[in-house]
Structures are given as structure tokens and as C-alpha cells.
Design an enzyme around this catalytic site. Structure first.
Site, mmCIF file in Angstrom:
data_model
loop_
_atom_site.group_PDB
_atom_site.id
_atom_site.type_symbol
_atom_site.label_atom_id
_atom_site.label_comp_id
_atom_site.label_asym_id
_atom_site.label_seq_id
_atom_site.Cartn_x
_atom_site.Cartn_y
_atom_site.Cartn_z
ATOM 1 N N GLU A 104 -63.685 -30.467 88.134
ATOM 2 C CA GLU A 104 -64.322 -29.142 88.044
ATOM 3 C C GLU A 104 -64.856 -28.902 86.635
ATOM 4 O OE1 GLU A 104 -60.864 -27.157 89.822
ATOM 5 O OE2 GLU A 104 -62.222 -26.398 91.369
ATOM 6 N N GLU A 124 -56.830 -31.626 95.569
ATOM 7 C CA GLU A 124 -55.981 -30.430 95.677
ATOM 8 C C GLU A 124 -55.348 -30.267 97.047
ATOM 9 O OE1 GLU A 124 -58.801 -30.597 94.055
ATOM 10 O OE2 GLU A 124 -58.767 -29.340 92.261
#
Ligand code: 3HC
Ligand code: NAI
Length: 701
Positions: A104, A124
């Protein structure tokens, strides 16, 4: 400690993150990155920025250890938004793995370059959450909704080449990553910034039909999981909403996942799998033995699969049988397995011969004399095991590790027939041995530390999850399976239909119910075991009805009839009224008035049995940690990872409740099988959990 530093290289700022071991985004890293951006924004001498990492990897994600703590500003969202908003180009220089929050950060940079060995990913979902710092909104803008769904739902590591093809990376550089990144940044000054969040998403492939088809395609693998559906909704939001609204939606769904108990369970599993190789008395300085060649005895169901693990790691194997036909049959199965893998595209067909070239078949013990490790996988009979180990003792060179793959037998007794019990241990693989990840490493009374340490390392070499267990009947996994199976079978004789028992446990998250599992394994296996045990030693009520099935020729799936009926060529279990008649007659014969059972009761009976046995194993020191038991059950028996294994599940219920339920079962069903484990009683009364027990023990070390 300063984890983010800056160096000016001409008019380019080189920011280096140095937060070993994996440059996780701990508070100091987030703060450091934010401060650097804020300072550089106002620094006219800086025209472009490179973000690189020291050590073995780019940022591997959020700091999972901080998840349980109160959030500390700045959050990652603020950091990535600040990076993206910079009005001078920011370039990410990626080596190792850019995962989760790490990717990210990279996606919020304006450009990304990497070495070819680098990997990127958004794992995740494996921790029960979703990429919560813009990953679900930025990745679809760069890579397209389809690729983003693939990455986010699988959580897989994506190679640099694939990432380049997706547009996630701008360039691959062979070496001098930082030098190349600085040069790239120099070139980017003229191009200016390119904000991922401002890229218009390609809506042509992102139709509602595509999302519906995707949901269908992952339904099996995501059954029971909370996060995957939320991940898909985030990508839908990326397609439908402007960036800011999409980020808001991502935040809401992230918080839902974060608050769900599955997140804690999956994070528990992450750390549990990393704890298993910490063994009391064994350290980095414990010597290891070198394993260059492995011998396997028995080329049956297990021997062939075990041998494949070593061949796959490039280690040659000598495989011994008593008869040529058994040897030929065993190697034919191995070749068939490799050919199927090649046909599926896992490796080129030519590699099959290379792999088979690592196998030396033999009928002679003398051919084992140059092996460094010999694993026995012959029939499960103590006399045969003793005979085999006596022969091995005579031919094996000094210093060889001698292992048994026995499922239940006493390794100390096997070791005792040799003159070298310190070299003997159990290496208990699971079927199919070339597929199942679990390996129980059984530390016998006299096993030497270097033997154990070598096998713990070896498990990693052959890509297994190696958990150390002590000697007891069935070690960790099979010992726990026994009371679980007993309670499932008792539920049937007390009033549940087999398919109700299976449905209850399947819906709890097990890959299949215990009745289907018994049919698959063959009901005759348990039947013959029980014949050898003596009726006074097991719960006859639970198993007499199954024995009746075997006596009626219903041995399970392999003969097309067991607890269920099977149509020819079809593995789907079908309830059979004939079986119900046998069950009802058995219930009447033992004086049970059958009563319906709820799914909750079935699950509770089976789970309490599992947990109580786990607590006994832990209390007796046959497992070092409750979390090791969880690793065994998840990797060897398909226990749903999102419940964190049976011991974590017990913690989530609260041990007081678990203990009281077991006492209630003792009242209702009698004390023979329902004796609370002393450790469970102790922890419940002290208001503690299994996790507390593990923590207290770790602190003592
Ligand atoms: N946070 C905290 N510690 C971490 C960590 C993380 N993200 N990732 C790894 N570690 C620790 C491990 O616990 C281990 O510690 P130990 O030595 O004390 O046991 C150490 O780093 C080394 O880890 P491994 O043994 O796993 O090392 P490998 O070299 O085999 O693997 C890896 C490296 C591929 C980076 C692997 O550790 C990994 O997959 N890590 C998790 C990556 C991940 O899931 N990232 C996403 C986090 S969630 C997130 O970013 C949320 C965001 O969207 C908001
Ligand atoms: P199997 O019956 O498929 O294979 C055993 C093989 O050993 C046969 O090919 C036989 O010819 C050979 N053999 C017998 N005596 C021998 C001797 N003296 N020397 C050399 N070879 C000999 O049995 P399976 O299922 O492979 O089991 C082997 C061992 O692995 C047993 O101890 C079993 O408990 C254990 N095990 C089995 C699992 C399973 O699911 N089948 C799972 C985990 C462990």
C-alpha cells in the site's frame, strides 16, 4: 530507535526504512515516513524522492504485533495519503517482499521499480482482515478489478514479472536497486507525479456478472471465512465510487473484519506457526547433522509419499521393500503422482525423469549403509517395527538418524531395540504424505538434541510444518482424534442421524464430517484395531453399530457402502435407510431411547472432547504449547483456521465455560470419558487461558 533515515543524493532524497527483521510498519516507521514527507514537501532543493529498505526485504506490512494495542497516530492511512499527495515524484525501490501495508505504501508512491526476485501481495485476508490503507482502492485502479480480486482474495505472493505485466511495477532492474531507483527518480522529475488514486478505473471488465462469477469461483475456498466477502465488496466500491468514498467504505469494512473474532484467530495462527521451531533446550548453537541422503523402508501408502518430499527438495532417496512387486507398485504410484503434477503444468514433463532419477529402489538393507536419515514406514505392528530397527542398527553407519513413521506405537520401545536410542525419534507424516503440510516430530525419551534440531530444520527444507510432540498413544493429533470420533459415534447411537452429525461439524468448518471421514479411511481399519484392543478398553456403545456395518460387508467408500451408500464412480455419500435400521436396532439393544440432537449439541460434544484431550496432552508435557496443538489440528486435520485451532477456540469460549460444560457432560454421560484435564481445571479456576499458559511458560524460558 530511528527506523527511517534520509540522505540527499544530489537533488533526490533517499529515504531508507530500517526496522528489522521485515521492516514492518511499526509506529516509528509510520511517524518517520510522515515526518520525512512533511519536511521534504517544503524543501525546494529536493526534486524527487526514493523510498527503499535496508535488510532482507521491502516493507512486509503493518506490524501485526501492534494489532492488539491501542492505535497510535499517525495511522497508515494518513501516511499513504501524504505520500500520494506529494507534488514531487516518489519512487518505491522494492526488493524481497512488499506485502500488505508495504504494497500500500508502494502503491501510494508515484512509481515503482523492483528487482526480479521481488514479490508483492496483499495477504491481509490470511490474517482475517482486508488491506486497510487504500490497497483495495488503488490496486484495481492500476491492475484492473479482476487482477485485484485475485490478489486480495488469494493473498498470494505475486512475482515481479507478473506485477510488471499488471502495471503494478514500472520497471525491473537486475542489480543496484537503489542506484537504479535514483536514476529513475531523476527521469521522473520531468514527467512529474502520477497519483494512483487519480487513475480512472477500467470499468469494461468490472461488470456485476464478473463479480458474481468471481464469488462463485471462490465460494469453496472461502467457505466460513468472514473477510473475503468484505474484500470483494471493497473492490466493488473501487469500481462504483470515487476514491474518497471508496476509501471510506474500505475503512468501514476493515473495521468490521478487525472486530470479528476470526481476525484474532487467524493472527494467532500466524504467530503459532512461527513458534513451533522454538524448542526448550534447542538453540542456534545446537549442532545439526548433515542430511545428504535418505533411506525409506516401505513403499506403501506412506513410504512413497514421504520419499517424494525429499526428492522434491533435491535429496536422493533409497527406498526398500521386502518384495520386488511392492517396490514396483510403490514407484509406479510415485511416478503417476509426478506425471499428474506435470500434466497440471506444475513443472515440465521432462522433470518427471529427473525426479525419478533421485530414487534408488532396493531389496537389500546393505544399500541403506550410506544414508544419513532412515525413515521406517512399514506395517503398523510392534514386532515388525522392532525387527526392522534391529536390522537397521546392524547396517546403518554411525551418526545416522533413525525415524519411525508409526501412527501410535511407543517410540521409546522401538528405540530400545537399538544400541543407539539417542539417534531414534518419530517422524509422523500425514496422508497423503506428499501433500499434507503437517509433520509431527516425536521426541523420544533418549532422543539427542542434535537429532531433534536437525529434524526441526529438515521439516522446513521439505516444506513441512514440523511440530514437536512427546511419546504417547497417537502423539498429539491422533490422540485427540480418538475422543472426537467417540463422541461423534455416540451422538449417532443416542439419536442423531449420521448425516446430521456430519452436517453439524461441516457447518462448524471442518472439511468433512467424521462419518464421511471414517468411510473414506475404511471402517475396517477401526474394526481391526478394536479387535486387538479388548472390549473393556473402549466405548463399545459408540462403535458396535460401526462394527455391525463392517460385518455386513460395509467397509466404506472403497466398497461403495459404509455409513453411507455410494453410487458407482461417485464419492458423494448418500444416507441409507438400511444403515438407519442397524443403528436403531443397536440403540434399542443397549437400551437407549433415541432422541433428536441439535447441531449445537453435536458440535459441543465433539469439541469439548477435543479440547479436553488437548489440555491433557499439554498438562503432561506432550506438547510444548497450546498453540502447537492448534498448528497440528489446523494443518493435519483441516480444523478451520478461522477458529484458530481447538485450543484457541476454547480460549474464545472462555476456559471457565469449557470446564463447566465438561462437568455437565460428566453428570449426564458419566465420568468414564468425561474427566476434566487437571490443567483445564487449574486454568479455569485461576481465570486464565491457554494463551496465558503459553505466555507464562515462554517467560520462564
Ligand atoms: N509484523 C510483525 N512481525 C512480523 C511481520 C509483521 N507484518 N511479518 C513477519 N514478522 C516477524 C515474524 O513473526 C518473525 O518473527 P520471529 O523471528 O520473532 O518469529 C520474523 O518477522 C520473520 O518472519 P518469518 O519467519 O515469517 O520470515 P520469512 O523470511 O519466512 O518470511 C515474510 C518473511 C514473507 C515477510 C513473512 O514473515 C510474512 O508473510 N509476513 C506477514 C506479511 C503480512 O501478512 N503482511 C500484511 C500485514 S497486515 C497489513 O499490512 C494491514 C494493512 O493493510 C493495514
Ligand atoms: P502400507 O500397508 O500401505 O505400506 C506398508 C509397506 O511396508 C508395504 O508396501 C509393505 O510391503 C512394506 N513392508 C512391510 N514389512 C516390511 C519390512 N519388513 N521391510 C520393508 N518393507 C516392509 O502402510 P502405510 O499406510 O503406508 O503405513 C505405514 C506406516 O505409516 C504405519 O506405521 C502406519 O501406521 C503409518 N502411517 C500411516 C498413515 C496412513 O494414513 N496410511 C498416516 C500416518 C502414518
Amino acid at each position: 530507535m530511528q527506523t527511517v533515515t534520509r540522505e540527499m543524493r544530489g537533488n533526490i532524497a533517499l529515504i531508507t526504512v530500517d526496522n528489522p527483521p521485515v521492516n514492518a510498519l511499526s509506529h516509528s516507521v509510520r511517524e518517520g515516513l510522515l515526518n520525512q514527507m512533511n519536511e521534504l514537501a517544503g524543501d525546494d532543493s529536493c526534486k524527487a524522492i526514493v523510498i527503499a529498505c535496508a535488510g532482507r526485504t521491502f516493507i512486509a506490512g503493518a506490524d501485526i504485533r501492534e494489532f492488539g494495542q491501542a492505535p497510535k497516530e499517525p495511522g497508515l492511512i494518513e501516511v499513504v495519503n501524504r505520500i500520494e499527495a506529494m507534488d514531487k515524484p516518489v519512487v518505491a525501490a522494492i526488493h524481497g517482499t512488499a506485502l500488505g501495508g508495504g504494497l500500500e505504501v508502494a502503491l501510494s508512491c508515484h512509481y515503482r521499480i523492483a528487482v526480479p526476485s521481488a514479490k508483492v501481495g496483499l495477504p491481509e485476508v490470511k490474517l482475517g482482515i482486508l488491506p486497510g490503507a487504500g490497497g483495495t482502492q488503488r490496486l484495481p485502479r492500476i491492475a484492473g478489478a479482476k487482477n485485484a480480486l485475485d490478489a486480495i482474495i488469494s493473498g498470494r505472493h505475486i512475482s515481479a514479472r507478473e506485477a510488471l505485466a499488471w502495471g503494478v511495477l514500472d520497471e525491473l532492474v537486475e542489480d543496484d536497486l537503489v542506484g537504479a531507483a535514483l536514476a529513475f527518480a531523476e527521469g521522473a522529475i520531468a514527467k512529474g507525479v502520477r497519483r494512483t488514486g487519480e487513475i480512472a478505473i477500467d470499468k469494461s471488465e468490472a461488470s456485476p456478472e464478473m463479480f458474481a462469477a468471481f464469488r462463485k469461483s471462490v465460494a469453496r475456498q472461502t467457505r466460513g471465512y468472514f473477510a473475503p466477502e468484505r474484500c470483494i465488496q471493497c473492490v466493488e466500491a473501487a469500481v462504483e465510487l470515487p476514491l474518497e468514498a471508496g476509501l471510506k467504505r474500505e475503512r468501514e469494512l476493515f473495521m468490521e473484519c478487525f472486530a470479528n473474532p476470526q481476525a484474532r484467530a487467524l493472527q494467532h495462527m500466524f504467530f503459532a506457526e512461527r513458534q513451533i521451531s522454538r524448542i526448550p533446550g534447542i538453540g542456534k548453537d545446537t549442532p545439526r547433522r548433515e542430511i545428504r541422503k535418505v533411506g525409506i523402508l516401505g513403499a506403501g501408502t506412506m513410504g512413497g509419499g514421504i520419499a517424494m518430499n525429499f526428492a522434491n527438495a533435491g535429496i536422493p532417496v533409497t527406498i526398500l521393500e521386502v518384495q520386488q512387486e511392492a517396490l514396483d507398485r510403490g514407484l509406479k504410484v510415485v511416478r503417476g503422482n509426478y506425471e499428474r503434477s506435470a500434466a497440471k503444468g506444475k513443472f515440465p514433463m521432462e522433470k518427471v525423469d529427473d525426479l525419478m532419477g533421485l530414487f534408488t529402489p532396493t531389496l537389500s538393507y546393505d544399500d541403506l549403509s550410506d544414508c544419513d536419515l532412515i525413515i521406517e514406514a512399514v506395517f503398523e505392528k510392534m514386532e515388525i517395527k522392532k525387527e526392522v530397527f534391529t536390522k537397521l542398527d546392524a547396517v546403518a553407519k554411525p551418526g545416522v538418524i533413525l525415524a519411525s513413521n508409526t501412527s501410535y506405537l511407543d517410540i521409546d520401545a522401538i528405540a530400545a531395540v537399538t544400541k543407539r536410542p539417542a539417534d531414534v525419534l518419530g517422524l509422523h507424516f500425514f496422508s497423503p504424505a506428499n501433500v499434507m503440510r503437517l509433520l509431527e516430530i516425536v521426541r523420544a525419551e533418549k532422543t539427542a538434541d542434535d537429532v531433534l534440531a536437525t529434524c526441526v530444520d529438515l521439516a522446513k527444507t521439505i516444506k513441512k510444518v514440523g511440530v514437536v510432540a512427546g511419546v504417547c498413544h497417537g502423539f498429539i493429533g491422533n490422540r485427540m482424534l480418538s475422543p472426537y470420533g467417540r463422541e461423534a459415534a455416540l451422538c449417532v447411537i443416542e439419536g442423531a442421524k449420521p448425516e446430521e452429525v456430519d452436517a453439524a461439524l461441516y457447518n462448524f468448518g471442518m472439511p468433512m464430517g467424521p462419518m464421511t471421514m471414517s468411510d473414506m479411511a475404511g471402517l475396517d481399519i477401526g474394526y481391526f484395531n478394536r479387535q486387538g484392543v479388548g472390549r473393556e478398553n473402549y466405548e463399545t456403545k459408540a462403535y458396535d453399530w460401526m462394527d455391525k456395518l463392517v460385518e455386513a460387508g460395509r467397509k466404506g467408500l472403497k466398497v461403495g457402502a459404509g455409513v453411507y451408500a455410494y453410487e458407482a464412480g461417485d464419492r458423494t455419500p448418500k444416507p441409507d435407510p438400511e444403515v438407519m435400521k442397524i443403528i436403531e436396532a443397536e440403540s434399542a439393544a443397549v437400551g437407549i431411547a433415541r432422541k433428536p440432537k441439535s447441531a449445537d449439541e453435536i458440535v459441543e460434544r465433539c469439541m469439548m472432547a477435543l479440547i479436553n484431550e488437548g489440555a491433557k496432552i499439554l498438562g503432561e508435557g506432550k506438547a510444548y504449547r497450546a498453540s502447537d496443538i492448534d498448528v497440528v489440528y489446523v494443518n493435519g486435520y483441516g480444523y478451520p483456521p478461522y477458529r484458530g485451532g481447538p485450543m484457541h477456540y476454547a480460549d474464545s469460549l472462555g476456559l471457565k465455560q469449557v470446564y463447566e460444560t465438561i462437568l455437565r457432560f460428566q453428570d449426564v454421560h458419566g465420568p468414564r470419558w468425561w474427566q476434566p484435564a487437571p490443567l483445564l481445571k487449574e486454568l479455569a479456576e485461576a481465570g486464565k487461558s491457554f494463551a496465558d499458559f503459553d505466555r507464562d511458560n515462554a517467560n520462564k524460558e
